[in-house]
Design an enzyme around this catalytic site. Structure first.
Site, PDB file in Angstrom:
ATOM      1  N   ASP B  15       0.986  -1.173   0.026  1.00 32.67           N
ATOM      2  CA  ASP B  15       0.010  -0.091  -0.067  1.00 32.67           C
ATOM      3  C   ASP B  15       0.905   1.150  -0.137  1.00 32.67           C
ATOM      4  OD1 ASP B  15      -2.508   1.550   0.404  1.00 32.67           O
ATOM      5  OD2 ASP B  15      -1.963   1.784   2.378  1.00 32.67           O
ATOM      6  N   SER B  16       0.447   2.435  -0.302  1.00 30.96           N
ATOM      7  CA  SER B  16       1.104   3.653  -0.156  1.00 30.96           C
ATOM      8  C   SER B  16       1.554   3.995   1.369  1.00 30.96           C
ATOM      9  CB  SER B  16       0.350   4.739  -0.549  1.00 30.96           C
ATOM     10  OG  SER B  16      -0.806   5.038   0.117  1.00 30.96           O
ATOM     11  N   CYS B  78      -4.104  -1.054  -1.986  1.00 32.50           N
ATOM     12  CA  CYS B  78      -4.445   0.209  -2.196  1.00 32.50           C
ATOM     13  C   CYS B  78      -5.160   0.416  -3.250  1.00 32.50           C
ATOM     14  CB  CYS B  78      -2.726   0.813  -2.452  1.00 32.50           C
ATOM     15  SG  CYS B  78      -2.908   2.538  -3.235  1.00 32.50           S
ATOM     16  N   GLU B 157      -5.177   9.874   8.937  1.00 27.30           N
ATOM     17  CA  GLU B 157      -3.695   9.609   9.245  1.00 27.30           C
ATOM     18  C   GLU B 157      -3.336  10.497  10.472  1.00 27.30           C
ATOM     19  OE1 GLU B 157      -0.457   8.664   7.011  1.00 27.30           O
ATOM     20  OE2 GLU B 157      -2.071   7.192   5.931  1.00 27.30           O
ATOM     21  N   CYS B 189     -11.389   3.165  -0.289  1.00 29.48           N
ATOM     22  CA  CYS B 189     -10.095   3.578   0.169  1.00 29.48           C
ATOM     23  C   CYS B 189      -9.819   2.753   1.341  1.00 29.48           C
ATOM     24  CB  CYS B 189      -9.991   5.014   0.195  1.00 29.48           C
ATOM     25  SG  CYS B 189      -8.590   5.795   1.216  1.00 29.48           S
ATOM     26  N   HIS B 191      -8.328   3.602   4.213  1.00 31.13           N
ATOM     27  CA  HIS B 191      -8.323   4.352   5.249  1.00 31.13           C
ATOM     28  C   HIS B 191      -9.650   4.605   5.790  1.00 31.13           C
ATOM     29  CE1 HIS B 191      -4.534   5.736   4.038  1.00 31.13           C
ATOM     30  NE2 HIS B 191      -4.243   6.524   5.301  1.00 31.13           N
TER      31      HIS B 191
END
Lengths: 274, 274
Positions: B15-16, B78, B157, B189, B191
């Site tokens: 993932d990033s 991702c 984040e 996504c 997140h």
């Protein structure tokens, strides 16, 4: 290369993205005859939350890309890169290197009356302590308050400049510092001039909000003058823009930072340049 | 390499940054005997606003880094990389590659009753049209509404999960879609599962909010079963974590995404691996 040839070389400027265009704008104002080459490392942005070693690696890549374009002076127009990589760049490269931390610190010291200065920046810039060190080196009696504002640069890039959420987040970051008797607020990130009004409103009319862009441009002018390397050209100079990610995105947001139009943006990968 | 040796190879996940740990968590649940190696490209994150060519270059770097660790299957955890680079990775590499777009699309189609599905994602994922294409390929009668939410990953984040500014920004992004008769909201996504409650509250109790992590893990299990490459080990497997930026930052936020503790994180630069 003789002096006349050297005078007509460009000034190189790099930043992680578009923020450094606020510095370029001041260079265009202060040095209207100089050729300028801007590089925005948009493929690897943002720099603000990344570590020192990573930022040093990126700063060297970017500097080398600009060196390859034949520049006479390099401006590190990114606070995080200035904080983490300036010393390293100065040790490695031959041409003069101007960062944004030293001019910002000088400006804040000139402006403050009571020596109580707040510095707003990304996590990287704040954790580096670079502004604190620089201000106290030049004026040891100053009290420096460091305010990490990690989300502001993203909000500005998304054009959430008038949005109530941005105001809430600014309030969240600034509130712990409003009762510290601070009289000068230094914008330690090249994005923040775009929300200067919000920061001024939050802090009230008794503080002066300053940024490093114009002091940085004055510093560049004085170095080139001293070295007799100012351009002698009388025509309007060329401005070149390079980015490491897609040029299209850069242009539309970039014009807001630069305050004038951008004709062409080319893609170049700093990390692949050597 | 014989079959028994191949069975004991790891599954690679990239993932990033930390987001893909929500996928790793489901892999740990569904495949408790498999060795897992995670790579977070934190030095170049986020991917969400970058261009297709840049993301393809990064995805290939990351895949090669994981190939060098000897993996039997690669999970692209991702959404942006899945949207932009999955086809390219499948053309280049020999081992099975599982992305998060296809499982997410399948899950949304299973769940919807009226065929009206909203997909939330980064700008890159949304602009790629990958979810739309995938959902309509599998169920052509569905109406897909694409909702770009560029700031959400940064807010998460920064742990602004309960913050009123995050609620305002969620409201800003979702409001234009609340009256479209949508019954299923797909979190496109990795997140977003951390703010699922906010999205559910904003949309109300009549929509079902789904993500692709557990469907993705089921897909990995079925591919390995079919190839007879599931691990036969009875002991608890090893989990390895690599990042391209400073490992310290990754660990503290990473444990929130993974929902369990992370022993050790090593630094490795994907871009320098070949």
């Amino acid at each position: 290369m003789n002096m006349a040839e050297k005078q007509e070389l460009s000034i190189g400027i790099f930043d992680s993205g578009v923020g450094g265009l606020t510095v370029m704008k001041q260079l265009m104002n202060h040095l209207p005859h100089e050729r300028l080459i801007y590089f925005g490392d948009t493929a690897r942005m943002p720099y603000g939350e990344k570590s020192q070693n990573t930022i040093i690696r990126y700063a060297i890549d970017n500097a080398i890309f600009l060196m390859e374009q034949n520049i006479k002076l390099l401006v590190v127009a990114c606070n995080t890169a200035s904080a983490f990589a300036k010393e390293k760049l100065k040790r490695i490269f031959k041409i003069p290197i101007v960062d944004v931390i030293e001019p910002g610190a000088e400006k804040a010291i000139q402006v403050t009356r009571n020596g109580r200065i707040a510095v707003l920046g990304t996590k990287g810039t704040i954790l580096s302590g670079a502004y604190q060190t620089e201000i106290q080196k030049k004026s040891s009696g100053c009290a420096v308050f460091s305010v990490a504002c990690p989300l502001l640069a993203s909000l500005i890039e998304e054009k959430f400049i008038q949005h109530p959420a941005t105001r809430l987040i600014v309030k969240e970051y600034l509130t712990p510092f409003l009762d510290k008797g601070i009289d000068t607020v230094l914008l330690g990130c090249t994005h923040y001039p775009l929300i200067k009004h919000l920061i001024q409103e939050e802090w009230g009319p008794n503080v002066t909000v300053v940024d490093s862009a114009s002091t940085c441009a004055e510093k560049v002018a004085s170095i080139l003058q001293e070295k007799e390397e100012l351009s002698k050209a009388s025509f309007l100079p060329e401005y070149k823009f390079f980015v490491s990610d897609d040029p299209k995105k850069f242009r539309s947001i970039g014009e807001e930072f630069l305050g004038s139009s951008i004709q062409e943006v080319l893609q170049a990968s700093a990390s692949l340049s050597h």
